[in-house]
Design a protein around this motif. Structure first.
Motif, PDB file in Angstrom:
ATOM      1  N   ASP A 196      33.628  45.270  11.355  1.00  0.00           N
ATOM      2  CA  ASP A 196      33.943  44.738  12.679  1.00  0.00           C
ATOM      3  C   ASP A 196      33.128  43.505  13.041  1.00  0.00           C
ATOM      4  N   MET A 197      32.099  43.178  12.237  1.00  0.00           N
ATOM      5  CA  MET A 197      31.321  41.973  12.504  1.00  0.00           C
ATOM      6  C   MET A 197      32.097  40.706  12.172  1.00  0.00           C
ATOM      7  N   PHE A 198      33.180  40.841  11.382  1.00  0.00           N
ATOM      8  CA  PHE A 198      33.893  39.668  10.886  1.00  0.00           C
ATOM      9  C   PHE A 198      35.311  39.621  11.438  1.00  0.00           C
ATOM     10  N   VAL A 199      35.863  38.422  11.486  1.00  0.00           N
ATOM     11  CA  VAL A 199      37.239  38.204  11.939  1.00  0.00           C
ATOM     12  C   VAL A 199      38.195  38.149  10.753  1.00  0.00           C
ATOM     13  N   SER A 200      37.786  37.513   9.686  1.00  0.00           N
ATOM     14  CA  SER A 200      38.641  37.322   8.525  1.00  0.00           C
ATOM     15  C   SER A 200      38.945  38.658   7.833  1.00  0.00           C
ATOM     16  N   PRO A 201      40.223  39.019   7.661  1.00  0.00           N
ATOM     17  CA  PRO A 201      40.552  40.253   6.932  1.00  0.00           C
ATOM     18  C   PRO A 201      39.999  40.260   5.513  1.00  0.00           C
ATOM     19  N   ARG A 202      39.968  39.094   4.869  1.00  0.00           N
ATOM     20  CA  ARG A 202      39.463  39.014   3.498  1.00  0.00           C
ATOM     21  C   ARG A 202      37.977  39.345   3.463  1.00  0.00           C
ATOM     22  N   VAL A 203      37.207  38.787   4.401  1.00  0.00           N
ATOM     23  CA  VAL A 203      35.769  39.061   4.430  1.00  0.00           C
ATOM     24  C   VAL A 203      35.514  40.514   4.830  1.00  0.00           C
ATOM     25  N   LYS A 204      36.338  41.065   5.723  1.00  0.00           N
ATOM     26  CA  LYS A 204      36.218  42.479   6.085  1.00  0.00           C
ATOM     27  C   LYS A 204      36.303  43.355   4.838  1.00  0.00           C
ATOM     28  N   ASP A 205      37.276  43.061   3.966  1.00  0.00           N
ATOM     29  CA  ASP A 205      37.451  43.865   2.761  1.00  0.00           C
ATOM     30  C   ASP A 205      36.307  43.649   1.777  1.00  0.00           C
ATOM     31  N   LEU A 217      25.859  46.739  -1.436  1.00  0.00           N
ATOM     32  CA  LEU A 217      24.738  45.910  -1.026  1.00  0.00           C
ATOM     33  C   LEU A 217      23.678  45.907  -2.120  1.00  0.00           C
ATOM     34  N   TYR A 218      23.315  44.724  -2.595  1.00  0.00           N
ATOM     35  CA  TYR A 218      22.244  44.589  -3.588  1.00  0.00           C
ATOM     36  C   TYR A 218      20.899  44.882  -2.919  1.00  0.00           C
ATOM     37  N   ARG A 219      20.102  45.718  -3.542  1.00  0.00           N
ATOM     38  CA  ARG A 219      18.840  46.211  -2.975  1.00  0.00           C
ATOM     39  C   ARG A 219      19.069  46.831  -1.585  1.00  0.00           C
ATOM     40  N   GLU A 220      20.290  47.299  -1.367  1.00  0.00           N
ATOM     41  CA  GLU A 220      20.687  47.909  -0.095  1.00  0.00           C
ATOM     42  C   GLU A 220      20.534  46.937   1.081  1.00  0.00           C
ATOM     43  N   CYS A 221      20.515  45.630   0.780  1.00  0.00           N
ATOM     44  CA  CYS A 221      20.268  44.618   1.820  1.00  0.00           C
ATOM     45  C   CYS A 221      21.271  43.473   1.820  1.00  0.00           C
ATOM     46  N   VAL A 222      21.665  42.977   0.655  1.00  0.00           N
ATOM     47  CA  VAL A 222      22.431  41.731   0.568  1.00  0.00           C
ATOM     48  C   VAL A 222      23.717  41.978  -0.213  1.00  0.00           C
ATOM     49  N   HIS A 223      24.824  41.530   0.338  1.00  0.00           N
ATOM     50  CA  HIS A 223      26.090  41.627  -0.385  1.00  0.00           C
ATOM     51  C   HIS A 223      26.132  40.537  -1.457  1.00  0.00           C
ATOM     52  N   PRO A 224      26.463  40.883  -2.714  1.00  0.00           N
ATOM     53  CA  PRO A 224      26.451  39.862  -3.776  1.00  0.00           C
ATOM     54  C   PRO A 224      27.338  38.660  -3.488  1.00  0.00           C
ATOM     55  N   ARG A 225      28.418  38.863  -2.745  1.00  0.00           N
ATOM     56  CA  ARG A 225      29.358  37.764  -2.491  1.00  0.00           C
ATOM     57  C   ARG A 225      29.238  37.201  -1.072  1.00  0.00           C
ATOM     58  N   ILE A 226      28.311  37.727  -0.286  1.00  0.00           N
ATOM     59  CA  ILE A 226      28.013  37.155   1.038  1.00  0.00           C
ATOM     60  C   ILE A 226      26.494  37.054   1.152  1.00  0.00           C
ATOM     61  N   PRO A 227      25.849  36.226   0.334  1.00  0.00           N
ATOM     62  CA  PRO A 227      24.379  36.203   0.293  1.00  0.00           C
ATOM     63  C   PRO A 227      23.732  35.627   1.536  1.00  0.00           C
ATOM     64  N   GLN A 228      24.531  35.017   2.435  1.00  0.00           N
ATOM     65  CA  GLN A 228      23.948  34.462   3.662  1.00  0.00           C
ATOM     66  C   GLN A 228      23.657  35.552   4.701  1.00  0.00           C
TER      67      GLN A 228
END
Length: 333
Positions: A196-205, A217-228
């Motif tokens: 729910d933090m995102f608007v884009s359906p693609r990013v939601k998935d 989540l890598y190291r339970e902190c960072v998504h590998p494809r959303i590192p920001q």
């Protein structure tokens, strides 16, 4: 969540003088039932409707006379656990130590079943103690909770399902629980909160991953494809503030440029290893991630990333047999 967002006076006014039913069997349900019993006493008892009782124990610092840190929160205890990414030798050792792990779990279960009247009120958990540690299905009892049950301020009802009726709830077998107010303490969906933090359906998935896996989540902190984006606190532990502080230190070091993330492929391979562990340990419900049985192993990985020595104790015996806690990492800034 609606109740917890109220101030104390409004929450007390909401339940006072009402027949309250609380649905759930986790720590929140116990806490709410205890507060309702304090507000209304035995004249208007609070009914707890429970499906699967969990391990709710005494004072978290010592948990009765038995200090669980010496049984489950030291390096020797984690030798008995198959840890994600630990290699074949570690897995073989954990397999060889399975009988010892079973014995420790059964002795701990026996101690608490004798110390706490859970069996007397039908609240004996089906999940073994080691499984509860591994899946974070464990917590601390409100003070004098079973005294409130004995005194009639809390009434416990077991039921696999419930539905609403005009006068309250209908449980298994058609039993009716009269209620003016029903509070659902049945958990929340952390993966949905991320989506729910995102608007884009693609990013939601992307951020939530597939329904059959834990949130990636890598190291339970960072998504590998959303590192920001860093996520602090999605993974649970037996002491959440301690685990969250370590995640925050790792993210702060990363933002300071102390280390770089590995390639997306390596991060996704690590995520898959940890996801497989989470599913084995029983964290698949609500797609939970629990560090309970591998908290030291997880902190070791964070320490190595940050360039810190993962061995935090003084002396061999202390390193292997003393419990690890937040104080051992206090010097990491």
């Amino acid at each position: 969540m609606d109740l917890s967002n109220m101030d104390d006076a409004d929450a007390a006014a909401l339940v006072r003088g009402k027949r309250v039913a609380v649905v759930g069997s986790g720590k929140s349900a116990f806490d709410i039932a205890a507060e309702c019993a304090d507000a209304n006493g035995a004249e208007l008892p609070c009914t707890m409707v429970c499906r699967s009782p969990q391990w709710l124990l005494h004072d978290v610092s010592v948990w009765g006379r038995l200090h669980l840190g010496y049984l489950y929160m030291n390096r020797f205890a984690q030798l008995m656990v198959r840890k994600p990414g630990a290699g074949l030798a570690s897995s073989l050792l954990a397999t060889l130590l399975t009988p010892l792990a079973w014995l420790v779990s059964k002795l701990t279960e026996a101690y608490y079943k004798r110390a706490i009247p859970m069996r007397e009120y039908g609240m004996e958990p089906e999940l073994g103690f080691a499984g509860a540690i591994a899946s974070c299905k464990i917590g601390m009892l409100p003070e004098a909770f079973y005294d409130k049950v004995r005194g009639g301020g809390v009434v416990i009802r077991r039921s696999g399902k419930f539905s609403f009726c005009e006068d309250g709830l209908v449980l298994d077998g058609g039993r009716v629980v009269p209620a003016d107010l029903v509070i659902l303490a049945t958990g929340f969906r952390g993966d949905q909160k991320l989506r729910d933090m995102f608007v884009s359906p693609r990013v939601k998935d992307i951020v939530a991953g597939s329904p059959g896996t834990t949130v990636p989540l890598y190291r339970e902190c960072v998504h590998p494809r959303i590192p920001q984006m860093a996520v602090i606190g999605y993974a649970e532990s037996l002491t959440n503030i301690y685990a969250i502080e370590m995640m925050a230190k790792w993210v702060a070091r990363f933002l300071d440029g102390a280390f770089r993330l590995p390639s997306v492929r390596r991060m996704e391979r690590s995520v898959a290893e940890w996801g497989a562990y989470m599913r084995r340990s029983g964290g698949e419900r609500f797609r939970r991630s629990c560090l309970g049985a591998v908290n030291i192993w997880y902190n070791d990985e964070l320490c190595r990333d940050m360039g810190c020595d993962p061995r935090r104790k003084k002396g061999l015996l202390a390193e292997w047999f003393q419990p690890y806690g937040a104080v051992d990492y206090a010097d990491i800034q």
